[in-house]
Design an enzyme around this catalytic site. Structure first.
Site: not given
Ligand code: ADP
Ligand code: F6P
Length: 321
Positions: A14, A75, A106, A128, A130, A132, A165, A173-174, A246, A252-254
């Protein structure tokens, strides 16, 4: 004459506000240190598909203040496979690239760790929103996201007050509640629901009702996406009270908007530091910020560590409502 060593940079997962600023700092510092700088489009997808571009100083002009990533992000499921990773390693070798900087979360760090094990010198910057990633106090874009949420809540307050309201706002934030907790404190909301701690909806509804009885004209409840949806929480509040509620999903604005000064400075510092580390022969590390210092740890250390929410901050929130 000695051939110039090459450093490549990509953004993965992301996107987040400040990735552009990080790329700019990496490229300009790399050039200043005498390296040839390469950009890889669309993260690991572009790495597999050989989508490489040479980056000069001018190519990173006018991006410091832009959200998103001009290298674009993606991704890639293929990259998780042995075949995909072999293609990636071969492409890097064919381009004689010695070092790869991965700006991502991560998942992207796990990818960088795999490449490291196959002999590629990899480095990580925590890209990211998040917040995290273990062993860094902040991730790229987190601060900007808090500011975006703060502005959205200010708009919600106006209309919620007029109609007396409750607004339930769902933030990203996953599995991590940091965005909700820190944006919640910064915006003075009435309740924060995050995955790291349980919550009792009956008690929350009763607390909100008491607020209205004391004369409040609106209430704001912040829910992290890992703890439930705005729709579910709004329904539960109405089930346990007579309040008109409400739901709003900020979505995704965030992830957009011009990065804050904090994110620009943070990413500029990390971009500079990572090139300095490469120059000094350090490899296999990801950078972050701890106690206002730019620090680094090995991918193994980071991947094996648990990201922990700041419990003191969570307790503090409850003293402020
Ligand atoms: P973020 O990096 O924001 O956590 P993702 O979890 O979607 O986002 O990971 C981004 C990309 O990193 C994935 O599309 C994939 O290509 C690669 N990736 C994720 N996990 C693994 C893994 N365990 N081993 C190798 N590549 C990975
Ligand atoms: O990891 C960043 C993040 O924006 C998370 O907070 C959210 O859950 C996810 O990505 C949304 O992913 P996508 O852009 O694929 O909709």
């Amino acid at each position: 004459m000695r051939r110039m060593e090459k450093i490549a940079v990509l953004t993965s997962g992301g996107d987040s506000q400040g990735m552009n600023s990080a790329i700019r700092s990496v490229v300009r510092t790399g050039l200043a240190y005498g390296y040839e700088m390469i950009g890889i489009k669309r993260g690991y997808k572009g790495l597999i598909e050989n989508d490489f571009i040479t980056l000069g100083s001018k190519d990173v002009s006018d991006i410091l203040y832009r959200g998103g990533t001009f290298l674009q992000s993606a991704r890639s499921e293929e990259f998780k496979t042995e075949v995909g990773q072999n293609k990636a390693v071969n492409n890097l070798k064919n381009h004689e690239i010695n070092h790869l900087i991965v700006i991502g979360g991560d998942g992207s760090y796990r990818g960088a760790q795999s490449l490291l094990k196959q002999g590629i010198n990899t480095y990580g910057l925590p890209g990211t929103i998040d917040n995290d990633i273990p062993l860094t106090d902040y991730t790229i874009g987190f601060d900007t996201t808090l500011n975006v949420i703060q502005d959205a809540i200010s708009n919600l307050r106006d209309t919620m007050s007029s109609h007396e309201r409750v607004s339930v706002i769902e933030v990203m934030g996953r599995k991590c509640g940091d965005i909700a907790l820190q944006a919640g404190i910064a915006s003075g909301v009435d309740a924060v629901l995050i995955p790291e701690f349980g919550y009792d909806m009956k008690a929350v509804a009763s607390q909100l009702t008491q607020g209205f009885e004391r004369g409040k004209t609106h209430s704001i409840v912040m829910v992290a996406e890992g703890a439930g949806t705005a729709e579910e929480i709004a329904a539960l509040i109405e089930q346990h009270s007579n309040l008109d509620t409400r739901p709003t999903v900020l979505g995704h604005i965030q992830r957009g908007g011009t990065p804050t000064a904090f994110d620009r400075l943070f990413t500029s510092r990390m971009g500079h530091k990572v090139i300095d580390l490469i120059h000094k022969g350090v490899t296999g590390v990801a950078l972050g910020m701890e106690k206002n210092e730019i620090t680094y740890h090995t991918f193994d250390e980071i991947v094996q560590s648990e990201n922990e929410i700041d419990e003191k901050l969570y307790k503090m929130f409850h003293d402020l409502i």
